[in-house]
Motif scaffolding. Structure first.
Motif, PDB file in Angstrom:
ATOM      1  N   ALA A   1      61.524  47.526  48.092  1.00 16.79           N
ATOM      2  CA  ALA A   1      60.850  47.569  46.795  1.00 16.79           C
ATOM      3  C   ALA A   1      61.072  46.238  46.069  1.00 16.79           C
ATOM      4  O   ALA A   1      62.014  45.502  46.391  1.00 16.79           O
ATOM      5  N   PRO A   2      60.235  45.902  45.076  1.00 18.70           N
ATOM      6  CA  PRO A   2      60.322  44.576  44.451  1.00 18.70           C
ATOM      7  C   PRO A   2      61.700  44.189  43.915  1.00 18.70           C
ATOM      8  O   PRO A   2      62.160  43.066  44.149  1.00 18.70           O
ATOM      9  N   ALA A   3      62.370  45.085  43.209  1.00 15.71           N
ATOM     10  CA  ALA A   3      63.691  44.735  42.669  1.00 15.71           C
ATOM     11  C   ALA A   3      64.701  44.498  43.788  1.00 15.71           C
ATOM     12  O   ALA A   3      65.543  43.582  43.715  1.00 15.71           O
ATOM     13  N   GLU A   4      64.629  45.315  44.834  1.00 17.49           N
ATOM     14  CA  GLU A   4      65.533  45.130  45.975  1.00 17.49           C
ATOM     15  C   GLU A   4      65.171  43.864  46.747  1.00 17.49           C
ATOM     16  O   GLU A   4      66.047  43.172  47.278  1.00 17.49           O
ATOM     17  N   PHE A   5      63.899  43.555  46.830  1.00 21.10           N
ATOM     18  CA  PHE A   5      63.452  42.313  47.474  1.00 21.10           C
ATOM     19  C   PHE A   5      64.050  41.101  46.754  1.00 21.10           C
ATOM     20  O   PHE A   5      64.508  40.152  47.388  1.00 21.10           O
ATOM     21  N   GLU A   6      64.057  41.154  45.434  1.00 19.05           N
ATOM     22  CA  GLU A   6      64.637  40.065  44.645  1.00 19.05           C
ATOM     23  C   GLU A   6      66.124  39.891  44.971  1.00 19.05           C
ATOM     24  O   GLU A   6      66.597  38.773  45.161  1.00 19.05           O
ATOM     25  N   ARG A   7      66.849  41.015  45.059  1.00 21.60           N
ATOM     26  CA  ARG A   7      68.298  40.930  45.259  1.00 21.60           C
ATOM     27  C   ARG A   7      68.686  40.628  46.699  1.00 21.60           C
ATOM     28  O   ARG A   7      69.592  39.810  46.946  1.00 21.60           O
ATOM     29  N   TRP A   8      68.020  41.275  47.662  1.00 17.34           N
ATOM     30  CA  TRP A   8      68.491  41.201  49.046  1.00 17.34           C
ATOM     31  C   TRP A   8      67.706  40.220  49.918  1.00 17.34           C
ATOM     32  O   TRP A   8      68.140  39.913  51.028  1.00 17.34           O
TER      33      TRP A   8
END
Length: 341
Positions: A208-215
Motif C-alpha cells: 500500500a502507498p504508506a508502506e511503499f514509502e516506508r519499506w
C-alpha cells in the motif's frame, strides 16, 4: 572510453539506444544449459567465479549486448547475513531459519560469502571491451526481506506484510540490516569493476502507498545516497517492479540515476510523467519476446518512439523467459539497432 550504455545512464540522449536484457545470462541459452549440466546446481555456479564469469559473458558473445549483467542472485545478501540458502529443484530458493519465527540477532553473519562474487566481477571486467558496461546488482531491501521472513518466495508476501504491520520495529531492524549489508556489497562490486549497479525490487508492487514509502522508498533512498558518497559518479538504476503510479514518488524519493520500468507501465505515460531528463530502462513484455512475430516489432518500436526525447536503455519489463527462442532475441535486436532518434 565509456560505452553507449554508460553514457545513457549518465544522461546522454544518443541517436541510438543501448540494449541489454534482464536475465540475459541464463537458461534460454544452450551454452548456459551445457555449462550448468557440467558444473552442477545454481548456487555452485554462482560461487565458481570462473564459471560465473563465463556465464556473464556468454550472451555478449552471441548477441553483442551493450551491457554485461553479473551472474549471481539477490539472495546472496541474506546468505552473507547468516541464513542458509538452498535452491531446490522445482521449488526455487529456500532460506533458513525464517525470520517470521526467529530473531534477526540469532543469525551469525558470514561476510566472506560475498568475496567470490567480487572475484567474478573482476574476471568479467578484465574480459570486457571498454565499450561494454559491466552492471552489478543487488536486491532491494523490501524484496530481500520478504524472502528472509518467509524463507521462500510467495504470491502476495503475506507473512512479511503481516509482520511489518504487527511489529514494525522488528521489521525496521531487518530492513536496516539489509541496507547496511547491501550498501557494502554494492560498493564491493564497484571496487571490483562494476561501472553501474541495479537495485531489483521484484515485490514492490505488493505494498500500500504508506508502506511503499516506508519499506521501498526510504531504504532504497538510503542505499542510493550512501553509494553517491562512497562511489561518486557510478550510476544506480532503481527497478521497483509493480510500482505503477507510485513510480513518480519513487523517482523523487529514491532519486536513482535511472529508473527501470516493468511491462505494465504505459511508455507514453512514463515519458510524460517522470522527471524530465531522467534516463529510463525498459519495458517490453518478456512474453512478447517469447511469442515473437510482427507484434514484437510493433511493440518494440512503440517503446523506442515513446522515449525518443529522453535517455533510454532498451530492456524488458522483467527477466527473459527460459523458453524464449534465440531467433526472437535476434529479431528484437535488429529492430532496436535499426532505430534512430
Amino acid at each position: 572510453m565509456a560505452g553507449l550504455l554508460l553514457d545513457t545512464l549518465n544522461g546522454v540522449n544518443a541517436d541510438r539506444r543501448p540494449v541489454w536484457l534482464m536475465r540475459q545470462a541464463g537458461r534460454y541459452l544452450p551454452e548456459y544449459r551445457s555449462l550448468r549440466a557440467e558444473k552442477g546446481g545454481f548456487l555452485a555456479l554462482v560461487y565458481d567465479a570462473e564459471a560465473a564469469a563465463e556465464i556473464t559473458i556468454q550472451p555478449l558473445r552471441r548477441f553483442g549486448f551493450d551491457g554485461a549483467i553479473l551472474f549471481s542472485d539477490i539472495l546472496i545478501v541474506p546468505y552473507a547475513m547468516g541464513q542458509d540458502l538452498q535452491f531446490l529443484s522445482g521449488e526455487g530458493p529456500h532460506l533458513s531459519p525464517r525470520l517470521v519465527d526467529h530473531a534477526l540477532d540469532s543469525l551469525q553473519a558470514v561476510p566472506e560469502r560475498l568475496s567470490p562474487i567480487y572475484a567474478t566481477v573482476s574476471r568479467v571486467k578484465a574480459a570486457l571491451s571498454p565499450e561494454t558496461t559491466l552492471l552489478g546488482f543487488a536486491g532491494s531491501p523490501w524484496t530481500v526481506a520478504t524472502y528472509m521472513v518467509a524463507g521462500e518466495g510467495s504470491r502476495d508476501q503475506h507473512d512479511t506484510r503481516a509482520m511489518a504491520y504487527r511489529d514494525p520495529a522488528a521489521f525496521q531492524a531487518i530492513i536496516d540490516a539489509i541496507v547496511r549489508v547491501t550498501t557494502d556489497y554494492l560498493v564491493g562490486q564497484i571496487e571490483a569493476g562494476a561501472e553501474a549497479v541495479q537495485l531489483f525490487d521484484s515485490w514492490a508492487g505488493s505494498l500500500a502507498p504508506a508502506e511503499f514509502e516506508r519499506w521501498v522508498i526510504a531504504p532504497n533512498g538510503a542505499i542510493v545516497a550512501a553509494l553517491r558518497t562512497r562511489c561518486p559518479g557510478v550510476p544506480v538504476i532503481g527497478f521497483p517492479k509493480g510500482a505503477g503510479e507510485k513510480l513518480s514518488a519513487y523517482a523523487q524519493g529514491v532519486a536513482p540515476d535511472a529508473l527501470g520500468l516493468d511491462e505494465t507501465i504505459d511508455p507514453a505515460w512514463a515519458a510524460r510523467t517522470l522527471p524530465a531528463g531522467m534516463p529510463v530502462q525498459g519495458n517490453l513484455d518478456p512474453l512478447l519476446l517469447l511469442a515473437g512475430g510482427p507484434e514484437l516489432e510493433r511493440q518494440a518500436l512503440r517503446v523506442l518512439d515513446a522515449f525518443a526525447d529522453r535517455p533510454h536503455v532498451f530492456n524488458l519489463g522483467h527477466g527473459i523467459g527460459q523458453h524464449t527462442p534465440i531467433e526472437n532475441v535476434e529479431a528484437l535486436l535488429r529492430v532496436v539497432r535499426g532505430w534512430r532518434r
